[in-house]
Design an enzyme around this catalytic site. Structure first.
Site, PDB file in Angstrom:
ATOM      1  N   ILE A 104       9.789  -0.193  -1.616  1.00  0.00           N
ATOM      2  CA  ILE A 104       8.947   0.759  -2.324  1.00  0.00           C
ATOM      3  C   ILE A 104       8.545   1.917  -1.405  1.00  0.00           C
ATOM      4  O   ILE A 104       8.410   1.730  -0.186  1.00  0.00           O
ATOM      5  CB  ILE A 104       7.707   0.005  -2.886  1.00  0.00           C
ATOM      6  N   ILE A 146       6.417  -3.968   1.671  1.00  0.00           N
ATOM      7  CA  ILE A 146       7.516  -3.015   1.862  1.00  0.00           C
ATOM      8  C   ILE A 146       8.722  -3.341   0.978  1.00  0.00           C
ATOM      9  O   ILE A 146       9.772  -2.742   1.133  1.00  0.00           O
ATOM     10  CB  ILE A 146       7.952  -2.922   3.343  1.00  0.00           C
ATOM     11  N   GLU A 147       8.559  -4.263   0.043  1.00  0.00           N
ATOM     12  CA  GLU A 147       9.643  -4.519  -0.905  1.00  0.00           C
ATOM     13  C   GLU A 147       9.226  -4.008  -2.289  1.00  0.00           C
ATOM     14  O   GLU A 147       9.444  -2.842  -2.603  1.00  0.00           O
ATOM     15  CB  GLU A 147      10.028  -5.996  -0.891  1.00  0.00           C
ATOM     16  N   MET A 148       8.551  -4.832  -3.079  1.00  0.00           N
ATOM     17  CA  MET A 148       8.133  -4.354  -4.398  1.00  0.00           C
ATOM     18  C   MET A 148       6.681  -3.885  -4.391  1.00  0.00           C
ATOM     19  O   MET A 148       6.227  -3.251  -5.358  1.00  0.00           O
ATOM     20  CB  MET A 148       8.356  -5.445  -5.442  1.00  0.00           C
TER      21      MET A 148
END
Lengths: 358, 432
Positions: A104, A146-148
């Site tokens: 993201i 730092i992913e979704m």
């Protein structure tokens, strides 16, 4: 006679000693679930059996469809831009174009997305094995900043605001409201269908001698012999599901500790999980940080004995002495003979947003 | 006097006509589903991975405790044999026969985490060949190895093996050499017909291997050539090696090593016929006298070329000297150099050249009584080619062609005779 008695005495003395020396202290390792049927090994390369299904999450057609919708739905992320498929893309062999994965707000992760295909056979999930099951794994990226970048509460609220999802969850699970566990179970159920079982190797292993070309057969022999690939990439899924330090990190200012961060066992320092070799040709670049651009690069990396000299490097990392011809054969085997032809898996297309539940 | 000459000749030549039992354990490959070349440069020679596997007590390096024991896996029994034509020439004598050239029965595996066993039995083979009559058995029945190993007692630093085993001072294993005829002359050389450096030993051995490439082996053994009845003391040895670069020096990295062996052994002594002034027979002495062996070795690798070299000096006490008037200890030295090449895919083709040199104890002409003859310098040149048959599962059948040209001197106080011989083999080598 005295010597025999002495020998027996020494033997008897050493058995408990060796057993004591070999016993490891209990470590906080995630429990191994029934998906770890292949844990004791190595076992021979071969065709994949049906994936293990946990008793508390049986497969149903409706659940699998629901999981597929969730897998491709970007609304699970905080800003509606990232879905599971963003990083575990069917077009990229269920992995990422890398080298590491972008989450993201354009944030770059430290590792690349491991392939979702055949992940049903992994005893532990993630590169560091921090999840004992696909159900547990599916929850992680949703709230990874730092992913979704979402939270489970917000994600559940989002999904619960979509009437068609509410209806589908009620049909699949028979309860309401929607829970995080149900979301994870549905995604895991879909992931258990991403099983690639029809590669040229599989056909060859089933008896079709024409399934592999001459050079691919040589590559297979090297894979299982001089190349020593199968000492870690063993079994039907071409993975031991274990953790190895390849020496890729010693040149980094702050090395990624890998499995060590989970177990705190010094033996696991900078060790990462062995990925499956199935469909490996579809998902460059390679290794957990995408350090190597091509399959050939990876083989050259192993051929010289791995990466930088790491005091914790796996003792199986030894130069291989492969010739250029042997490397070519190995590349041919990995890039072509390991690529699945399963239409139900290879042809999976992302579900367009317009077709997702509303 | 000719009896002495004959006796000495037999003692020197005997190891050369007895095939060296080879070790390759297909049961391990079957257990894991691995191809033989996972552990072997080409069987029976171990590569670095195979060496680490062996050092780790037949457990995968770094994976201790994560594999099936011998009780959970296939029956851990294997067999190795070679069948084919053997020729011998020592002008004017030329012979040839179709032989079963040795048979090994092997059983090995992990009994429990860090506890493994190895058993190798060579059954007696009475018939020397299908088309040649002979009284001597081709192979004597023997328990070549029977040991239990306790691994990782103190991590990699202490592993203990008890029983009958191949000592780790053999930095190059004759039992895992490509050559089927006993390859290393200095291993077999026994000036007094007793201690053979190349033989397996009975006792206890501690070994350690470290990430920096250092290895040690320390052992207490009975010594070869001794029996429970006449052996009054134990032998001890120490072997050290260091590998530079990644690998163990078998197929990668560069390895140098040194070893020393000290023993006390009874000696074969002549029983004299005083009337005829001839030796009637040899008998074991009840006296034990010291012997020493020490030397150095190196193993150097480049791509699929492996160059190995070893030098050894030996000293046996003069008590075992056949020359009764001699007051000198039996000092001797020897060396060998071998170059192996692996070619084609998966090392299906192996080619090798080997040179052996042995300088027996030096006796001045005055030391040799009239009518006596003693062995002199030995030089041997060998070469072989092996091609392996199989598929991705296994390459466990090898077509084997081997040739050796050998000279050895015989010295009397009057002349130096040079004896020349050659032998060759064309065989099929099976490992199942």
């Amino acid at each position: 006679m005295g010597k025999i008695v002495a020998l027996l005495a020494v033997t008897v003395l050493f058995i408990p000693l060796a057993a004591l020396a070999g016993s490891d202290a209990v470590k906080p390792v995630p429990p191994i679930t029934q998906t770890s049927a292949l844990w004791l090994g190595p076992v021979k390369l071969g065709v994949l059996p049906a994936p293990p299904i946990p008793p508390d999450n049986p497969q149903t057609a409706r659940k699998i469809l629901l999981g597929k919708q969730l897998y491709f739905d970007t609304r699970l992320s905080r800003d509606n831009t990232i879905s599971c498929a963003t990083c575990h893309s069917p077009a990229m062999g269920w992995s990422d174009k890398g080298p590491t994965s972008k989450g993201i707000d354009g944030q770059m992760g430290g590792r690349r997305a491991p392939p979702a295909s055949n992940s049903a056979y992994n005893p532990l999930q993630f590169w560091d094995g921090r999840s004992p099951s696909l159900e547990d794994q599916a929850k992680g990226p949703i709230q990874n900043p730092i992913e979704m970048g979402n939270t489970h509460q917000v994600m559940i609220r989002t999904v619960s605001d979509i009437p068609e999802y509410v209806e589908e969850f009620r049909e699949v699970f028979g309860t309401s409201p929607i829970t995080v566990d149900q979301v994870a179970q549905a995604i895991a159920a879909f992931e258990r269908t991403i099983v690639t079982t029809d590669s040229p190797f599989d056909r060859f292993a089933k008896g079709d001698e024409t399934a592999l070309t001459c050079i691919e057969k040589k590559g297979l022999e090297i894979f299982n012999g001089k190349g020593r690939c199968s000492c870690c990439h063993w079994g039907p899924n071409f993975s031991d599901g274990r953790f190895h330090n390849l020496g890729t990190h010693m040149n980094m200012g702050k090395p990624d500790n890998g499995r060590y961060d989970i177990t705190k066992d010094p033996k696991d320092m900078r060790a990462f999980k062995t990925p499956t070799m199935r469909d490996v040709g579809l998902r460059p670049p390679y290794l957990h940080m995408g350090n190597e651009k091509t399959v050939e690069d990876v083989i050259v990396f192993y051929n010289k004995g791995g990466g930088f000299k790491d005091p914790n490097m796996d003792p199986m990392m030894i130069p291989l002495g492969l010739s250029k011809g042997e490397i070519r054969a190995l590349v041919a085997f990995l890039e072509h003979a390991m690529t699945s032809l399963n239409p139900e898996v290879a042809d999976v297309k992302p579900i367009p947003a317009s077709e997702l539940p509303k | 006097m000719k009896k002495i000459f004959t006796l000495l000749l037999v003692l020197v030549a005997l190891p050369l006509v007895i095939p060296a039992p080879g070790q390759a354990i297909p049961a391990f490959a079957r257990k894991y589903g691995f191809n033989c070349m996972m552990c072997h440069t080409a069987y029976p020679k171990l590569n670095d991975w195979g060496q680490r596997y062996r050092d780790n007590g037949y457990q995968l390096p770094g994976q201790t405790g994560k594999e099936k024991t011998m009780f959970d896996s296939h029956t851990p029994i294997a067999l190795r044999t070679s069948v084919g034509f053997n020729g011998y020439n020592a002008s004017p004598l030329t012979t040839g026969s179709f032989d079963l050239m040795g048979l090994d029965l092997l059983a090995a595996g992990v009994m429990h985490k860090n506890v493994s066993v190895l058993l190798i039995y060579t059954p007696r083979i009475d018939e020397p060949s299908a088309d040649a009559a002979g009284a001597e058995p081709l192979q004597l029945g023997a328990l070549e190895s029977a040991n239990i190993a306790f691994s990782n007692i103190i991590r990699n630093a202490l592993n203990v093996r008890v029983g009958r085993f191949e000592p780790a001072y053999h930095l190059f294993s004759s039992k895992r050499s490509f050559y089927l005829n006993a390859p290393y002359e200095i291993y077999e050389y026994r000036p007094n017909g007793t201690f053979a450096f190349g033989d397996n030993q009975t006792g206890i051995e501690a070994t350690g291997h470290f990430r920096m490439g250092f290895k040690y082996a320390l052992g207490i053994v009975n010594g070869t050539g001794a029996t429970a009845e006449n052996d009054k003391s134990k032998d001890v040895y120490l072997a050290l090696s260091q590998t530079i670069g990644p690998g163990d020096g078998q197929s990668a990295g560069q390895r140098v090593g040194a070893f020393a062996y000290y023993g006390n052994q009874p000696y074969a002594i002549p029983v004299w016929n005083a009337t005829a002034d001839t030796i009637m027979r040899l008998a074991w002495s009840d006296r034990s006298k010291p012997l020493y062996r020490y030397g150095a070795s190196g193993s150097f690798n480049w791509k699929t070329l492996n160059l190995t070299a070893m030098y050894m000096r030996g000293l046996d006490d003069k008590a075992g000297n056949f020359l009764e008037k001699s007051a000198k200890d039996c000092e001797f030295q020897g060396a060998f150099v071998e170059l192996d090449y692996g070619g084609l895919w998966n090392n299906r083709l192996i080619a090798s050249v080997l040179y052996n040199w042995v300088e027996p104890p030096s006796y001045g002409a005055k030391m040799i009584p009239d009518g006596y003859s003693v062995p002199g310098m030995i030089n041997a040149y060998s070469t072989l080619v092996r091609y392996y048959l199989g598929d991705w599962n296994a390459v466990n059948v090898a077509l084997h062609a081997e040739y050796t040209y050998r000279t050895h001197e015989h010295k009397s106080n009057k002349e130096l005779a040079l004896f020349k011989e050659s032998y060759y083999s064309m065989l099929v080598d099976f490992g199942f």
